[in-house]
Structure formats: C-alpha cells, structure tokens
Design a protein around this motif. Structure first.
Motif, short mmCIF file in Angstrom:
data_model
loop_
_atom_site.label_atom_id
_atom_site.label_comp_id
_atom_site.label_asym_id
_atom_site.label_seq_id
_atom_site.Cartn_x
_atom_site.Cartn_y
_atom_site.Cartn_z
N LEU A 1 -31.53 21.29 28.04
CA LEU A 1 -30.13 21.66 27.87
C LEU A 1 -29.22 20.43 27.79
O LEU A 1 -28.29 20.38 26.97
CB LEU A 1 -29.68 22.59 28.99
CG LEU A 1 -30.28 23.99 28.97
CD1 LEU A 1 -29.85 24.77 30.20
CD2 LEU A 1 -29.92 24.72 27.69
N VAL A 2 -29.49 19.43 28.63
CA VAL A 2 -28.69 18.20 28.60
C VAL A 2 -28.88 17.47 27.27
O VAL A 2 -27.91 17.00 26.66
CB VAL A 2 -29.04 17.29 29.80
CG1 VAL A 2 -28.48 15.89 29.62
CG2 VAL A 2 -28.53 17.91 31.09
N ALA A 3 -30.11 17.38 26.80
CA ALA A 3 -30.37 16.69 25.52
C ALA A 3 -29.72 17.44 24.36
O ALA A 3 -29.10 16.83 23.48
CB ALA A 3 -31.87 16.54 25.30
N MET A 4 -29.85 18.76 24.35
CA MET A 4 -29.24 19.56 23.27
C MET A 4 -27.71 19.45 23.31
O MET A 4 -27.07 19.30 22.27
CB MET A 4 -29.66 21.02 23.39
CG MET A 4 -31.09 21.27 22.98
SD MET A 4 -31.67 22.96 23.33
CE MET A 4 -30.45 23.95 22.55
N GLY A 5 -27.15 19.50 24.50
CA GLY A 5 -25.70 19.35 24.64
C GLY A 5 -25.23 17.98 24.21
O GLY A 5 -24.17 17.84 23.59
N LEU B 1 -39.87 18.28 23.72
CA LEU B 1 -39.85 18.99 24.99
C LEU B 1 -39.92 20.50 24.77
O LEU B 1 -40.64 21.20 25.50
CB LEU B 1 -38.61 18.62 25.80
CG LEU B 1 -38.50 19.23 27.19
CD1 LEU B 1 -39.70 18.85 28.05
CD2 LEU B 1 -37.22 18.79 27.86
N ALA B 2 -39.20 20.99 23.79
CA ALA B 2 -39.20 22.44 23.53
C ALA B 2 -40.58 22.94 23.13
O ALA B 2 -40.97 24.06 23.50
CB ALA B 2 -38.19 22.77 22.43
N TYR B 3 -41.33 22.13 22.41
CA TYR B 3 -42.66 22.56 22.00
C TYR B 3 -43.74 22.24 23.04
O TYR B 3 -44.72 22.98 23.17
CB TYR B 3 -43.05 21.93 20.66
CG TYR B 3 -42.39 22.60 19.49
CD1 TYR B 3 -42.78 23.86 19.08
CD2 TYR B 3 -41.35 21.99 18.81
CE1 TYR B 3 -42.16 24.50 18.02
CE2 TYR B 3 -40.72 22.60 17.75
CZ TYR B 3 -41.14 23.86 17.35
OH TYR B 3 -40.52 24.48 16.31
N SER B 4 -43.58 21.15 23.76
CA SER B 4 -44.65 20.75 24.67
C SER B 4 -44.61 21.46 26.01
O SER B 4 -45.67 21.70 26.61
CB SER B 4 -44.62 19.23 24.88
OG SER B 4 -43.47 18.85 25.60
N PHE B 5 -43.43 21.79 26.50
CA PHE B 5 -43.35 22.40 27.84
C PHE B 5 -44.13 23.71 27.95
O PHE B 5 -44.92 23.86 28.88
CB PHE B 5 -41.90 22.58 28.27
CG PHE B 5 -41.76 23.26 29.60
CD1 PHE B 5 -42.36 22.73 30.74
CD2 PHE B 5 -41.08 24.45 29.72
CE1 PHE B 5 -42.25 23.36 31.97
CE2 PHE B 5 -40.96 25.09 30.94
CZ PHE B 5 -41.55 24.54 32.07
N PRO B 6 -43.97 24.66 27.04
CA PRO B 6 -44.77 25.88 27.18
C PRO B 6 -46.27 25.64 27.09
O PRO B 6 -47.05 26.28 27.80
CB PRO B 6 -44.30 26.78 26.03
CG PRO B 6 -42.99 26.23 25.61
CD PRO B 6 -43.01 24.77 25.94
N ILE C 1 -36.50 21.73 35.89
CA ILE C 1 -36.41 20.32 35.50
C ILE C 1 -36.50 20.18 33.98
O ILE C 1 -35.60 19.60 33.36
CB ILE C 1 -37.48 19.47 36.22
CG1 ILE C 1 -37.21 19.45 37.72
CG2 ILE C 1 -37.54 18.06 35.65
CD1 ILE C 1 -38.35 18.89 38.54
N PRO C 2 -37.57 20.67 33.33
CA PRO C 2 -37.59 20.53 31.86
C PRO C 2 -36.53 21.37 31.16
O PRO C 2 -35.99 20.95 30.13
CB PRO C 2 -39.00 20.99 31.48
CG PRO C 2 -39.53 21.70 32.65
CD PRO C 2 -38.81 21.22 33.85
N ILE C 3 -36.19 22.52 31.74
CA ILE C 3 -35.14 23.35 31.13
C ILE C 3 -33.81 22.61 31.19
O ILE C 3 -33.06 22.58 30.22
CB ILE C 3 -35.07 24.72 31.82
CG1 ILE C 3 -36.35 25.52 31.53
CG2 ILE C 3 -33.84 25.49 31.36
CD1 ILE C 3 -36.48 26.79 32.33
#
Length: 159
Positions: free
Chosen positions: A137-141, A50-55, A131-133
């Motif tokens: 954050l939820v996944a990282m947490g 998600l971190a790489y694909s969203f931008p 939404i993706p942010i």
C-alpha cells in the motif's frame, strides 16, 4: 511451526521484492531520466514483484518449508537437520531458477532466525501478514503521489 513459517513468509516477501527490484532496476536504468521518474520506476517494480510474490511465498513457501523441516527432523543430528532442510529449501526454490531460489534462501534464513523467538504465536502470524500488505500500500501510494507531483510540475511549467 506453521505460524513461524507464516511470519517468515511475511518478512521474506517484501525483502525479496526489494532485492529483486534493485537487481532489475539497476539493469534497466537509463541516463537522462529525472529522480522522481527513477524512484517511481523502482517503486512500481517493487509493487509488482511484491504483489505477485507474496501469495506464492505464503502458500508454496510455507508448504514446502514445512515439508523440508518435517523431512529433516527424521535425522538425529542438528547439523544434519540444518543441512537437509537447507538443501530441500534450495531444491524447492529452484522451481523458477534463480528468481525463486533467492526467495527460498531468504525464507530459510529468516525462518531459522525465528526458531528461538518466544513471540511466535497465531496473533503474531496474523499481524505479520500486514507487513507485506502495508509495504504494498505504501509503495502504490508513493507511485500515485509521484505521478501527481509530476503532473503538477508539467502544469506549472506550461505557464
């Protein structure tokens, strides 16, 4: 049209990361790892994708989708417009082979689903970026909390 594309990118990114994580995680599953380790591994994959694909989806996806629809509108028939737009989404989605093709297909169908929605405004587009942010954050947490729980188990089992 661009606001609709931003909303589509915001929905397609977490869905893409989730599906790609499932595919990659099932290929790499090992026997003998605990449930928490497997959940943590899956969420870590999801976070990275998600971190790489969203931008990329937000910039390249919105731009190429807008271009695809703009070129497709040159034709009179709705069916031909749909087909041309889909074909151009596929063509632009082949940049990274099947990885980006999945994102392009998801983006196209979510965008088509949003065409008849009335609440496609600038405010909705800005809100949809969260939404993706939020998913990130939820996944990282969750990965962090799982690590804390695993550390607690190790400490209590040492006694």
């Amino acid at each position: 049209m661009v606001t609709r594309k931003i909303i589509a990118a915001s929905w397609a990114s977490p869905l893409y990361a989730f599906l790609l994580s499932i595919v990659e995680f099932t290929k790499q599953t090992r026997v003998g790892i605990s449930f928490l380790e497997s959940v943590s591994g899956f969420l870590l994959l999801f976070t990275i994708y998600l971190a790489y694909s969203f931008p990329v989806i937000l910039t390249y996806g919105v731009l190429t989708s807008w271009l695809s629809d703009w070129l497709a509108k040159r034709f009179n028939s709705d069916r031909v417009q749909w087909f041309i737009s889909f074909a151009l989404h596929i063509l632009f989605g082949l940049v990274l082979s099947w990885l980006s093709l999945l994102a392009a297909i998801l983006f196209f169908f979510i965008d088509r689903r949003l065409i008849n929605r009335m609440d496609v405004t600038k405010r909705a587009a800005i809100r949809s970026v969260f939404i993706p942010i939020g998913c990130l954050l939820v996944a990282m947490g969750s990965v962090y909390l799982i690590g804390v729980i695993q550390d607690l188990f190790v400490r209590f089992n040492a006694f």
